[in-house]
Design an enzyme around this catalytic site. Structure first.
Site, short mmCIF file in Angstrom:
data_model
loop_
_atom_site.label_atom_id
_atom_site.label_comp_id
_atom_site.label_asym_id
_atom_site.label_seq_id
_atom_site.Cartn_x
_atom_site.Cartn_y
_atom_site.Cartn_z
N HIS A 18 0.84 -1.21 0.00
CA HIS A 18 0.00 0.00 0.00
C HIS A 18 0.88 1.26 0.00
O HIS A 18 0.61 2.21 -0.72
CB HIS A 18 -0.91 0.04 1.24
CG HIS A 18 -1.89 -1.08 1.36
ND1 HIS A 18 -1.93 -1.92 2.45
CD2 HIS A 18 -2.89 -1.49 0.54
CE1 HIS A 18 -2.90 -2.80 2.30
NE2 HIS A 18 -3.50 -2.57 1.15
N ARG A 92 -2.88 -6.36 -8.08
CA ARG A 92 -1.70 -7.19 -7.88
C ARG A 92 -1.62 -8.31 -8.90
O ARG A 92 -0.56 -8.62 -9.41
CB ARG A 92 -1.72 -7.80 -6.46
CG ARG A 92 -1.54 -6.78 -5.36
CD ARG A 92 -1.98 -7.33 -4.04
NE ARG A 92 -3.41 -7.65 -4.09
CZ ARG A 92 -4.07 -8.23 -3.11
NH1 ARG A 92 -3.44 -8.59 -2.04
NH2 ARG A 92 -5.37 -8.46 -3.23
N1 COA Z 1 -0.22 -4.04 -2.01
C1 COA Z 1 -0.47 -4.97 -1.09
N2 COA Z 1 -1.69 -5.41 -0.79
C2 COA Z 1 -2.71 -4.85 -1.43
C3 COA Z 1 -2.53 -3.86 -2.40
C4 COA Z 1 -1.22 -3.46 -2.70
N3 COA Z 1 -0.95 -2.53 -3.62
N4 COA Z 1 -3.74 -3.50 -2.87
C5 COA Z 1 -4.64 -4.24 -2.22
N5 COA Z 1 -4.02 -5.06 -1.34
C6 COA Z 1 -4.65 -6.07 -0.50
C7 COA Z 1 -5.04 -5.63 0.85
O1 COA Z 1 -4.02 -5.87 1.77
C8 COA Z 1 -6.25 -6.47 1.11
O2 COA Z 1 -5.85 -7.74 1.57
P1 COA Z 1 -6.76 -8.61 2.53
O3 COA Z 1 -7.95 -9.00 1.70
O4 COA Z 1 -5.90 -9.71 2.89
O5 COA Z 1 -7.19 -7.72 3.67
C9 COA Z 1 -6.89 -6.60 -0.26
O6 COA Z 1 -5.86 -6.41 -1.16
C10 COA Z 1 -7.92 -5.57 -0.59
O7 COA Z 1 -7.99 -4.65 0.41
P2 COA Z 1 -8.21 -3.11 0.31
O8 COA Z 1 -7.40 -2.48 -0.77
O9 COA Z 1 -8.05 -2.56 1.68
O10 COA Z 1 -9.66 -3.03 -0.19
P3 COA Z 1 -10.90 -3.54 0.49
O11 COA Z 1 -11.46 -4.51 -0.48
O12 COA Z 1 -10.66 -4.04 1.86
O13 COA Z 1 -11.71 -2.20 0.59
C11 COA Z 1 -13.39 -0.60 0.04
C12 COA Z 1 -12.80 -1.99 -0.16
C13 COA Z 1 -13.23 -0.09 1.44
C14 COA Z 1 -12.73 0.35 -0.93
C15 COA Z 1 -14.89 -0.80 -0.32
O14 COA Z 1 -15.42 -1.83 0.47
C16 COA Z 1 -15.72 0.44 -0.12
O15 COA Z 1 -15.66 1.34 -0.92
N6 COA Z 1 -16.52 0.50 0.97
C17 COA Z 1 -17.37 1.64 1.29
C18 COA Z 1 -18.83 1.32 1.08
C19 COA Z 1 -19.22 1.45 -0.38
O16 COA Z 1 -19.18 2.51 -0.98
N7 COA Z 1 -19.59 0.30 -0.96
C20 COA Z 1 -19.94 0.23 -2.36
C21 COA Z 1 -18.76 -0.23 -3.16
S1 COA Z 1 -19.20 -0.45 -4.85
#
Ligand code: COA
Length: 162
Positions: A18, A92
């Site tokens: 990140h 990724r």
């Molecule tokens: N390097 C390392 N890891 C990465 C990465 C990178 N560049 N990019 C993503 N990841 C990993 C994260 O560590 C995470 O791993 P995990 O699943 O083991 O926890 C995974 O990829 C994705 O996590 P993250 O990027 O934090 O996204 P998320 O899917 O947890 O978050 C939100 C999603 C918060 C953006 C989404 O749920 C949201 O917008 N929520 C608000 C409510 C809303 O509007 N909902 C409608 C959406 S259409």
């Protein structure tokens, strides 16, 4: 007007993958707002305050044009509130694409003027995830090269009280 890009995520906890993406984004956009989500489908290990603090510690000194904020509710509403039109997400592997494209399309359906821009992870972080980091740290493995120093410290405290 400054172009603002937001980078939303759960960051439970933030990893060097990140951080790498945030640094690269901050070298392109005049302002990047990292949004730490309260409501996701995931059950978080760290509280909102802990996650926000870890993100701040991990990026604040590195990038003066990065702001870190908690958020609750619909992402597109918060994006509008900050006057942004760009959502950044990291890709990724091909396996990320399905979920990410669904989310990008849904966000655009909710708010037409907001676009999602994808950045490919750096190779060394392509296999990294917050879940792996927690699993490895919980089993006593060394994650010091995978997360910022503050996160490493928090994980040790959480799992081994040291
Ligand atoms: N390097 C390392 N890891 C990465 C990465 C990178 N560049 N990019 C993503 N990841 C990993 C994260 O560590 C995470 O791993 P995990 O699943 O083991 O926890 C995974 O990829 C994705 O996590 P993250 O990027 O934090 O996204 P998320 O899917 O947890 O978050 C939100 C999603 C918060 C953006 C989404 O749920 C949201 O917008 N929520 C608000 C409510 C809303 O509007 N909902 C409608 C959406 S259409």
């Amino acid at each position: 007007m400054k172009t603002v890009a937001v980078y939303p995520g759960t960051f439970d906890p933030i990893t060097n993958g990140h951080v790498d993406l945030i640094k690269r984004a901050a070298s392109i956009y005049p302002k990047v707002i990292v949004l730490v989500a309260a409501d996701t489908r995931k059950e978080c290990m760290f509280t909102m305050d802990e996650r926000v603090n870890m993100v701040r510690e991990g990026v604040d000194k590195l990038c003066p044009n990065v702001q870190v904020e908690p958020f609750q509710g619909l992402l597109v509403e918060i994006v509008k509130k900050y006057g942004a039109k760009i959502i950044l997400r990291g890709l990724r592997a091909v396996s990320d694409f399905e979920y990410e494209s669904q989310m990008a399309l849904m966000n655009r359906r909710l708010e037409k003027g907001i676009e999602t821009f994808f950045m490919i992870s750096s190779e060394e972080y392509a296999y990294l995830s917050s879940s792996f980091v927690k699993e490895i740290a919980g089993l006593g493995g060394d994650v010091s090269t995978m997360v910022p120093a503050g996160v490493d410290k928090e994980l040790r405290k959480r799992f081994f009280k040291v």
